[in-house]
Motif scaffolding. Structure first.
Motif, PDB file in Angstrom:
ATOM      1  N   SER A 147       0.830  -1.195   0.000  1.00 57.18           N
ATOM      2  CA  SER A 147       0.000   0.000   0.000  1.00 57.18           C
ATOM      3  C   SER A 147       0.870   1.253   0.000  1.00 57.18           C
ATOM      4  O   SER A 147       1.633   1.444   0.934  1.00 57.18           O
ATOM      5  CB  SER A 147      -0.876  -0.016   1.263  1.00 57.18           C
ATOM      6  OG  SER A 147      -1.915   0.880   1.132  1.00 57.18           O
TER       7      SER A 147
ATOM      8  N   VAL B  91      -4.255   2.777  -0.373  1.00 57.49           N
ATOM      9  CA  VAL B  91      -4.226   3.595   0.844  1.00 57.49           C
ATOM     10  C   VAL B  91      -2.846   4.234   0.924  1.00 57.49           C
ATOM     11  O   VAL B  91      -1.829   3.539   0.840  1.00 57.49           O
ATOM     12  CB  VAL B  91      -4.480   2.726   2.107  1.00 57.49           C
ATOM     13  CG1 VAL B  91      -4.511   3.594   3.351  1.00 57.49           C
ATOM     14  CG2 VAL B  91      -5.767   1.936   1.967  1.00 57.49           C
TER      15      VAL B  91
ATOM     16  N   ASP C 170      -1.991   7.740   5.469  1.00 56.09           N
ATOM     17  CA  ASP C 170      -3.354   7.503   5.973  1.00 56.09           C
ATOM     18  C   ASP C 170      -3.309   6.392   7.027  1.00 56.09           C
ATOM     19  O   ASP C 170      -3.628   5.233   6.768  1.00 56.09           O
ATOM     20  CB  ASP C 170      -4.260   7.124   4.783  1.00 56.09           C
ATOM     21  CG  ASP C 170      -5.696   6.852   5.216  1.00 56.09           C
ATOM     22  OD1 ASP C 170      -5.995   6.938   6.431  1.00 56.09           O
ATOM     23  OD2 ASP C 170      -6.515   6.532   4.337  1.00 56.09           O
TER      24      ASP C 170
ATOM     25  N   GLY D 203      -6.574   4.482   7.747  1.00 49.79           N
ATOM     26  CA  GLY D 203      -6.890   3.595   6.618  1.00 49.79           C
ATOM     27  C   GLY D 203      -6.044   2.327   6.665  1.00 49.79           C
ATOM     28  O   GLY D 203      -6.538   1.215   6.441  1.00 49.79           O
ATOM     29  N   LEU D 204      -4.778   2.477   7.001  1.00 47.77           N
ATOM     30  CA  LEU D 204      -3.885   1.306   7.050  1.00 47.77           C
ATOM     31  C   LEU D 204      -4.254   0.388   8.219  1.00 47.77           C
ATOM     32  O   LEU D 204      -4.231  -0.836   8.090  1.00 47.77           O
ATOM     33  CB  LEU D 204      -2.420   1.763   7.154  1.00 47.77           C
ATOM     34  CG  LEU D 204      -1.888   2.428   5.882  1.00 47.77           C
ATOM     35  CD1 LEU D 204      -0.571   3.150   6.137  1.00 47.77           C
ATOM     36  CD2 LEU D 204      -1.704   1.402   4.757  1.00 47.77           C
TER      37      LEU D 204
ATOM     38  N   GLU E  92      -7.161  -1.632   7.102  1.00 48.02           N
ATOM     39  CA  GLU E  92      -6.779  -2.693   6.155  1.00 48.02           C
ATOM     40  C   GLU E  92      -6.154  -3.876   6.908  1.00 48.02           C
ATOM     41  O   GLU E  92      -6.335  -5.032   6.531  1.00 48.02           O
ATOM     42  CB  GLU E  92      -5.795  -2.170   5.109  1.00 48.02           C
ATOM     43  CG  GLU E  92      -6.342  -1.105   4.179  1.00 48.02           C
ATOM     44  CD  GLU E  92      -7.418  -1.615   3.224  1.00 48.02           C
ATOM     45  OE1 GLU E  92      -7.669  -2.835   3.160  1.00 48.02           O
ATOM     46  OE2 GLU E  92      -8.012  -0.759   2.533  1.00 48.02           O
TER      47      GLU E  92
END
Ligand code: AMP
Ligand code: GLY
Length: 445
Positions: free
Chosen positions: A45, A62, A66, A69-70, A73
């Motif tokens: 990513s 991503v 972020d 966001g990570l 995930e």
């Protein structure tokens, strides 16, 4: 360290990995980590145009900045290990946040990342630990800086304290250049990264990069690599992120590497521990081999780029387990690192206008069969590349790709890498023709 390979593996399962970043370094990491037979899937990513076709690897959209966001995930994909490539998310505390969520991370927290993110902090740590490095003066105003120059009356190396994308260092040849570099930095040339400067004595000697994979207490060293920082042949032109590399660099033999372990790496890790920092990631020491012995030029908290692309093809399938063991503070339980005994050569190809103003959007033609090439010990790692909406591969950054090859000697390895590059074309393509001149036989012409 040597650990018996017959020891039963007690580390937790390692099925899903996430590599954070989108450069050639991160593609090379994903490529090498895939070699571990237990690893099921690697996510990257955001990755780059080259990671899209990497078998066993999927890209996520991503950004490395972020963090939320990570973290999401990691939960979605049941990630067992995150490997963070670039310095910016490390310095911004991504590893700390992931660890708080219970995720195993290879990469230091924000405090440990200061080894790279603050040159003044790193110098202080080296001083405390007795690590050999250039004498220095930390200054926080132009007056203070000029006072140091006036007293010493010799040219110095001027370094912005903070992260400056590899552009924060001036190796001045004269006192006037030193003064001008100090003035420019305090005028805001490097933004907040230049609010504090480190002025250093200028050292002399060949440079070599050493990488220690650390679990906070113990470490494993990778074979040394040599980078080529200048843009043009003969080490001329501006400084860059690195135009090519080779490994293992004979500049440091086994004895030399052990000396670096004892003089530099172990005291640094101990000094970090003394500050309460559990450093679980890679310590990258940029060294200058002076007549008086090795001196640290800089520390980084990540793998070198393009040294990583050069080194990864030399790693055995145990690498993923070693990074996992580092992340868990259990290096003693990892299998031993068994680097492949070949010479690895890497040539970087950059975009037109690199490093000052790289042009983006030039279509790239590649006629190399990458699947076939892996088998031939030739790898093409992308960096600044992307696909347009209609699927055209084009340049998207300064360093565009790295061609890497292995062979039983450096002459053959570089011949393969340069032949590989003849199968890549784009407008304004620039690369050095003399990477590895230190280890190649001189051409008879
Ligand atoms: P750095 O970003 O700190 O690695 O510095 C970039 C480059 O500047 C290094 O790779 C060296 O070639 C050069 N450099 C940095 N510090 C010194 C020093 N104290 N003496 C001589 N050259 C240096
Ligand atoms: N190759 C130099 C660096 O990664 O900083």
């Amino acid at each position: 360290m040597s650990i018996s390979s017959t020891r039963p593996l007690s580390l937790p399962p390692l099925r899903n990995l996430l590599v954070v970043g989108g450069g050639g370094r991160e593609q090379a990491l994903a490529w090498a980590l895939r070699r571990c037979p237990e690893v099921g899937k690697i996510w990257i990513s955001p990755g780059n145009a080259g990671t899209v076709n990497l078998q066993g690897c999927d890209s996520l959209e991503v950004a490395e900045g972020d963090h939320e966001g990570l973290i999401r995930e990691c939960r979605t994909h049941n990630i067992d290990l995150v490997v963070i490539g670039p310095e910016a998310p490390l310095a911004a505390g991504l590893a700390d946040k992931l660890r708080r969520e219970g995720t195993a991370v290879f990469g230091p927290g924000a405090e440990g990342a200061q080894l790279e993110a603050s040159k003044a902090w790193a110098k202080q740590l080296m001083k405390e630990a007795g690590v050999p490095t250039a004498d220095h003066w930390t200054v926080t105003s132009e007056e203070e800086g000029l006072a140091v120059v006036q007293q010493l009356r010799r040219p110095l190396v001027v370094k912005a304290d903070g992260l400056a994308a590899g552009k924060g260092v001036t190796v001045a040849d004269t006192v006037d250049e030193t003064t001008a570099a100090i003035h420019d930095a305090f005028e805001g040339r490097f933004g907040s990264a230049g609010e504090q400067l480190v002025l250093e004595e200028r050292l002399c000697g060949p440079e070599v990069s050493v990488f220690a994979l650390c679990d906070g207490e113990q470490m494993v060293l990778l074979p040394p690599a040599q980078d080529h920082k200048r843009l043009n042949d003969g080490d001329h032109g501006p400084n860059t992120g690195g135009m090519g590399a080779y490994a293992p660099a004979p500049l440091l033999d086994q004895e030399g590497l052990e000396q670096v372990r004892k003089l530099v790496m172990e005291p640094t890790l101990e000094a970090l521990r003394n500050r309460g920092i559990q450093y679980r990631g890679v310590i990258y020491a940029g060294l200058m081999l002076t007549k008086e012995g090795p001196r640290v030029i800089e520390f980084n908290c990540r793998f070198g780029d393009p040294e990583c692309q050069t080194l990864m093809p030399l790693m055995g399938p145990e690498l993923a387990r070693i990074l996992q063991a580092c992340a868990l503070g259990r290096l003693a339980e990892a299998p031993p690192l068994t680097p492949i005994e070949l010479c690895s050569a890497c040539v970087v190809s950059a975009a037109d206008g690199y490093p000052d103003a790289p042009r983006k959007g030039d279509p790239i033609e590649i006629s190399l069969n990458v699947d076939q090439s892996e088998y031939q010990q030739l790898q093409l790692f992308h960096a600044g590349t992307r696909h347009t909406f209609d699927g055209v591969l084009e340049t998207a950054g300064g360093r565009v790709l790295a061609m890497v090859a292995q062979a039983t000697d450096f002459d053959q390895a570089f011949t393969k890498a340069y032949e590989g590059l003849t199968q890549v074309r784009y407008e304004g393509m620039q690369f050095r023709k003399d990477i590895g001149h230190q280890v190649r036989a001189p051409k008879l012409s």
